[in-house]
Design an enzyme around this catalytic site. Structure first.
Site, PDB file in Angstrom:
ATOM      1  N   LYS A   1       0.855  -1.191   0.000  1.00  0.00           N
ATOM      2  CA  LYS A   1       0.000   0.000   0.000  1.00  0.00           C
ATOM      3  C   LYS A   1       0.890   1.239   0.000  1.00  0.00           C
ATOM      4  O   LYS A   1       1.774   1.389   0.858  1.00  0.00           O
ATOM      5  CB  LYS A   1      -0.863  -0.026   1.261  1.00  0.00           C
ATOM      6  CG  LYS A   1      -2.265   0.515   1.087  1.00  0.00           C
ATOM      7  CD  LYS A   1      -2.981   0.374   2.434  1.00  0.00           C
ATOM      8  CE  LYS A   1      -4.449   0.638   2.325  1.00  0.00           C
ATOM      9  NZ  LYS A   1      -5.065   0.672   3.662  1.00  0.00           N
TER      10      LYS A   1
HETATM   11  O1  G3P Z   1      -8.115   1.355   5.282  1.00  0.00           O
HETATM   12  C1  G3P Z   1      -8.332   2.660   4.974  1.00  0.00           C
HETATM   13  C2  G3P Z   1      -9.709   3.220   5.218  1.00  0.00           C
HETATM   14  O2  G3P Z   1     -10.683   2.246   4.983  1.00  0.00           O
HETATM   15  C3  G3P Z   1      -9.845   3.948   6.528  1.00  0.00           C
HETATM   16  O3  G3P Z   1     -11.169   4.151   6.937  1.00  0.00           O
HETATM   17  O4  G3P Z   1     -12.805   4.761   8.687  1.00  0.00           O
HETATM   18  O5  G3P Z   1     -10.385   5.364   8.997  1.00  0.00           O
HETATM   19  O6  G3P Z   1     -11.775   6.548   7.327  1.00  0.00           O
HETATM   20  P1  G3P Z   1     -11.544   5.267   8.057  1.00  0.00           P
END
Ligand code: G3P
Length: 213
Positions: free
Chosen positions: A82
């Site tokens: 990533k």
């Molecule tokens: O993995 C990255 C992404 O899905 C993060 O989500 O909820 O931290 O905005 P969030």
């Protein structure tokens, strides 16, 4: 559509993988820090359970990112590196594509960024829809825009809908033809549930008890 779990919790991955519907996992430094376990060990344990595990680089210059990409991709064939959506990240994507290292571009917040990452050779791009909604923008609108752009070209880059917050996000992303959704554990468990299923099953079992008497 492929379904990924957005987590660094190996027990949660094992639980959902056992349902037979899990295609991969995405981790990020925040999720790894929350669980508090060794990063490499966590990634390797997940690689035993699913065929695609995103492991994020933490370097910010391309030289360091490329070094981490070489290292992580050597851990297991299921690892996808990533890389953040920066110009240094773009250089890294180009390198990884030519080296045969699979990549997922994270922190995508615009169609312009999506196009650049695809052109640089990302295998996956991850637009963060919940975080766009959080600041008053239209996260799912971005997915619609990207899928429309993708329909005009032959990018082999998969669109992974990230930062999902509720089951409707997954259904709407599927309706738009997004290739992958990554889903937090609590949202994943909600996907299988409906109150009418519980009520219906209870009635079937209650009636069956009467037949047996
Ligand atoms: O993995 C990255 C992404 O899905 C993060 O989500 O909820 O931290 O905005 P969030």
């Amino acid at each position: 559509m492929k379904l990924f779990l957005d987590t660094a919790n190996v027990e949660h991955v094992a639980e959902v993988a056992a349902w037979g519907v899990l295609d991969g996992v995405t981790t990020n430094p925040s999720l790894v820090a929350k669980e508090g376990h060794d990063f490499k060990e966590t990634v390797l344990n997940m690689c035993k359970l699913v065929p695609c595990v995103s492991a994020q680089v933490t370097a910010t210059e391309s030289a360091g990112m490329k070094k981490q990409a070489d290292e992580y991709s050597g851990w297991h064939k299921h690892v996808v590196v990533k890389v953040p959506m920066t110009t240094e990240g773009l250089k890294t994507l180009k390198y990884c594509r030519s080296a045969g290292i699979k990549t997922n571009t994270t922190l995508v917040f615009s169609a312009a960024q999506a196009i650049l990452a695809a052109k640089a050779g990302a295998n996956i791009i991850s637009p963060f829809i919940g975080r766009l909604d959080d600041v008053g923008e239209d996260g799912m609108g971005l997915i619609k825009e990207i899928m429309e752009i993708w329909s005009h070209y032959h990018f082999d880059t998969e669109v992974l809908v990230a930062s999902t917050r509720h089951p409707r996000h997954i259904v709407d992303a599927a309706a738009l033809g997004a290739h992958i959704c990554t889903i937090p554990y609590d949202v994943f468990t909600k996907l299988s549930k409906h109150p009418l299923t519980d009520i219906g099953l209870k009635k079937f079992l209650d009636d069956w008890e009467k037949v047996k008497k």
